[in-house]
Design a protein around this motif. Sequence first.
Motif, PDB file in Angstrom:
ATOM      1  N   ALA A 185       5.096  10.306   6.350  1.00 39.86           N
ATOM      2  CA  ALA A 185       3.942  10.543   5.477  1.00 39.86           C
ATOM      3  C   ALA A 185       2.668   9.951   6.074  1.00 39.86           C
ATOM      4  CB  ALA A 185       4.204   9.945   4.093  1.00 39.86           C
ATOM      5  N   VAL A 186       2.788   8.788   6.715  1.00 38.67           N
ATOM      6  CA  VAL A 186       1.626   8.171   7.355  1.00 38.67           C
ATOM      7  C   VAL A 186       1.151   9.027   8.527  1.00 38.67           C
ATOM      8  CG1 VAL A 186       0.846   6.172   8.690  1.00 38.67           C
ATOM      9  CG2 VAL A 186       2.222   5.838   6.622  1.00 38.67           C
ATOM     10  N   ARG A 187       2.105   9.488   9.331  1.00 38.27           N
ATOM     11  CA  ARG A 187       1.745  10.313  10.486  1.00 38.27           C
ATOM     12  C   ARG A 187       1.084  11.617  10.055  1.00 38.27           C
ATOM     13  NH1 ARG A 187       6.699   9.279  14.835  1.00 38.27           N
ATOM     14  NH2 ARG A 187       5.313   8.440  16.438  1.00 38.27           N
ATOM     15  N   ALA A 188       1.504  12.159   8.913  1.00 38.37           N
ATOM     16  CA  ALA A 188       0.916  13.414   8.437  1.00 38.37           C
ATOM     17  C   ALA A 188      -0.566  13.265   8.143  1.00 38.37           C
ATOM     18  CB  ALA A 188       1.651  13.892   7.184  1.00 38.37           C
TER      19      ALA A 188
ATOM     20  N   TRP B 153       0.811  -1.209   0.000  1.00 42.65           N
ATOM     21  CA  TRP B 153       0.000   0.000   0.000  1.00 42.65           C
ATOM     22  C   TRP B 153       0.845   1.260   0.000  1.00 42.65           C
ATOM     23  CZ3 TRP B 153      -4.104  -1.379   4.279  1.00 42.65           C
ATOM     24  CH2 TRP B 153      -5.095  -2.192   3.707  1.00 42.65           C
ATOM     25  N   SER B 154       0.250   2.343  -0.487  1.00 40.44           N
ATOM     26  CA  SER B 154       0.864   3.665  -0.413  1.00 40.44           C
ATOM     27  C   SER B 154       0.684   4.212   1.009  1.00 40.44           C
ATOM     28  CB  SER B 154       0.179   4.609  -1.402  1.00 40.44           C
ATOM     29  OG  SER B 154      -1.158   4.853  -0.990  1.00 40.44           O
ATOM     30  N   PRO B 155       1.455   5.260   1.372  1.00 40.51           N
ATOM     31  CA  PRO B 155       1.252   5.867   2.698  1.00 40.51           C
ATOM     32  C   PRO B 155      -0.191   6.293   2.943  1.00 40.51           C
ATOM     33  CG  PRO B 155       3.323   6.616   1.775  1.00 40.51           C
ATOM     34  CD  PRO B 155       2.638   5.821   0.694  1.00 40.51           C
ATOM     35  N   ALA B 156      -0.857   6.793   1.903  1.00 39.86           N
ATOM     36  CA  ALA B 156      -2.251   7.226   2.070  1.00 39.86           C
ATOM     37  C   ALA B 156      -3.151   6.042   2.397  1.00 39.86           C
ATOM     38  CB  ALA B 156      -2.732   7.936   0.809  1.00 39.86           C
ATOM     39  N   GLU B 157      -2.927   4.930   1.731  1.00 38.54           N
ATOM     40  CA  GLU B 157      -3.738   3.740   2.003  1.00 38.54           C
ATOM     41  C   GLU B 157      -3.455   3.185   3.395  1.00 38.54           C
ATOM     42  OE1 GLU B 157      -4.295   1.686  -2.358  1.00 38.54           O
ATOM     43  OE2 GLU B 157      -2.274   1.790  -1.528  1.00 38.54           O
ATOM     44  N   ILE B 158      -2.179   3.213   3.785  1.00 38.09           N
ATOM     45  CA  ILE B 158      -1.817   2.764   5.132  1.00 38.09           C
ATOM     46  C   ILE B 158      -2.501   3.646   6.172  1.00 38.09           C
ATOM     47  CG2 ILE B 158       0.077   2.501   6.776  1.00 38.09           C
ATOM     48  CD1 ILE B 158       1.879   1.927   4.287  1.00 38.09           C
ATOM     49  N   ALA B 159      -2.403   4.949   5.968  1.00 37.39           N
ATOM     50  CA  ALA B 159      -3.023   5.883   6.909  1.00 37.39           C
ATOM     51  C   ALA B 159      -4.528   5.664   6.990  1.00 37.39           C
ATOM     52  CB  ALA B 159      -2.717   7.322   6.504  1.00 37.39           C
ATOM     53  N   TYR B 160      -5.151   5.399   5.848  1.00 41.84           N
ATOM     54  CA  TYR B 160      -6.597   5.131   5.859  1.00 41.84           C
ATOM     55  C   TYR B 160      -6.930   3.940   6.750  1.00 41.84           C
ATOM     56  CZ  TYR B 160     -11.150   3.407   4.533  1.00 41.84           C
ATOM     57  OH  TYR B 160     -12.444   2.947   4.600  1.00 41.84           O
ATOM     58  N   SER B 161      -6.159   2.847   6.605  1.00 47.09           N
ATOM     59  CA  SER B 161      -6.457   1.649   7.400  1.00 47.09           C
ATOM     60  C   SER B 161      -6.226   1.902   8.887  1.00 47.09           C
ATOM     61  CB  SER B 161      -5.612   0.471   6.918  1.00 47.09           C
ATOM     62  OG  SER B 161      -4.246   0.608   7.286  1.00 47.09           O
ATOM     63  N   LEU B 162      -5.215   2.694   9.215  1.00 50.41           N
ATOM     64  CA  LEU B 162      -4.957   3.010  10.625  1.00 50.41           C
ATOM     65  C   LEU B 162      -6.067   3.886  11.205  1.00 50.41           C
ATOM     66  CD1 LEU B 162      -1.100   3.701  10.605  1.00 50.41           C
ATOM     67  CD2 LEU B 162      -2.298   1.550  11.045  1.00 50.41           C
ATOM     68  N   ARG B 163      -6.496   4.873  10.432  1.00 53.77           N
ATOM     69  CA  ARG B 163      -7.600   5.725  10.904  1.00 53.77           C
ATOM     70  C   ARG B 163      -8.885   4.921  11.038  1.00 53.77           C
ATOM     71  NH1 ARG B 163      -5.932   9.090   6.751  1.00 53.77           N
ATOM     72  NH2 ARG B 163      -7.896   8.645   5.669  1.00 53.77           N
ATOM     73  N   ASP B 164      -9.166   4.119  10.018  1.00 51.43           N
ATOM     74  CA  ASP B 164     -10.415   3.365  10.012  1.00 51.43           C
ATOM     75  C   ASP B 164     -10.470   2.376  11.172  1.00 51.43           C
ATOM     76  OD1 ASP B 164     -12.918   2.629   8.452  1.00 51.43           O
ATOM     77  OD2 ASP B 164     -11.930   0.668   8.550  1.00 51.43           O
ATOM     78  N   SER B 165      -9.353   1.748  11.483  1.00 50.30           N
ATOM     79  CA  SER B 165      -9.305   0.746  12.547  1.00 50.30           C
ATOM     80  C   SER B 165      -9.119   1.363  13.927  1.00 50.30           C
ATOM     81  CB  SER B 165      -8.155  -0.230  12.294  1.00 50.30           C
ATOM     82  OG  SER B 165      -6.898   0.429  12.347  1.00 50.30           O
TER      83      SER B 165
END
Length: 515
Positions: A114-117, A85-97
């Motif tokens: 980038a994920v933390r941003a 996954w891209s950082p944006a996709e990783i961040a989405y899964s972390l936010r969603d979960s």
Amino acid sequence: MYLTQGLHRAVQQTPDAIATIYRDRHRTFTEIAGRVARLAGALRDHGVRDGDRVAMLSLNSDRYHEYLLAVPWANGVINPVNVRWSPAEIAYSLRDSGSRTLLVDDTFADTVPAVRAECPELTTVIHAGDGGTPEGMLPYEDLVTGSEPIEDARRGGNELAGLFYTGGTTGHPKGVMLSHSNLMVSAFGLAASGYLSAGEVRLLHAAPMFHLADLAFWNAATARGGTHVIVPAFKPVEVMEAIAEHEVTETLLVPVMIQILIDHPDIAEHDLSSLRAVMYGASPIPQAVLERAMKALPNASFTQAYGMTELSPVATLLSPDDHKVTELLRAAGRAAPHSEVRIVDTNDEEVPHGTVGEIVVRGGHVMQGYWNRPEETAAALRGGWMHTGDGGYLDDAGYLYVVDRIKDMIVTGGENVYSAEVENALATHPAVAACAVIGVPDPDWGERVHAVVVRQPGHEVTAGELREHVKTLIAGYKAPRTAEFVDALPVSGTGKILKRELRKRYWTGADRQVQ
């Protein structure tokens, strides 16, 4: 039942046996149990509370093994992150979960800023690599050596064990909620089939450990007190060296890995005779590739597992004996010991044997639902059956034949064409290394069958030649009318071909994706 159960049993019965092998690190069950207890203590010290999700973004390693045990030990929930996954996709899964804690290795440490941003909720990042710990992260080994061990929470039963995000091949990924019982039922059903290797177990992790297919094998081996031999990622030479050096007895591979392995020019130079069992799944395998694999690894039995993340993940198994019957090589097996399978029509009515419909599954391995998606959960689990979205049929002996994803069905000139059947035919041509079949718009036929082909090195073939070859094996209307040749097919982190990427250039701008 709970994920850490096998570790406790192994410590009691074989405390000094080797539990994990990763590069030059060999650790016993006693050592692993101590490290897991201290890592769990560190997680609690840094804010992980009952039911909290803890994510990991990493290639395969012995620390991944410890993470899978330490999080439930700390009464948390695992959330393995797709490494493609891209950082944006990783961040989405972390936010969603709602994951506030992330473990990350050297390979992916640079993606954390980038994920933390995009995910300010991420408060704790643990560096689970061998290099220097980046600023703003906690060093994994310091946490393990410096934290007090805690008692295992023995989180289990119907409590949530993990959130496993689907590959995101359509829309945003969904978090599949699997309980400890879900995962253990699937693992015990796999073991009860009798298709795994007998005696001392040495399991090679070459498929990605974030994926549930490998985790199911990990779970079964852990329950049996087996040794986990781990390589960071699938590389054919490294895999062959690991099998030979550590006398690996079984492994899980996706079909594309099997093909790369058996086609490697150096395969004869490595002693792979210890390998007794190969399980494969996650996507269909061309019959021609399977037959070559069985010849290349004559000491190994082959078992196909069909399933999906929502099924923890095993639904059906094609046994080693079934692989000796040529007519069954295109089947996905029969219902596993823990699973019930049927085929239904659009009204959820069971259809006669031989009739194509949707594959639905019931059993203790069926997911609890999709995280924060009650409507999609209700639709998928209606009537108490998991609706897979896969099209297939059962024969009179209960063998399942998967013909395609239902949404991937091609309708050409009023006839239904299932791409898996065409792909199997194409794969028998000696010039075809890999292929995918899609439907593309056609002014006369509505949709036409189109092949995307990777040629074998040193071979030439035309679209017309492939069409004539396919027509010798299946009905003429199913043969590709057009073809294109590419250097490689786009694949997900689990080896599945991303057909949506192949369709884009043909369907962009259309108000629907079928004709």
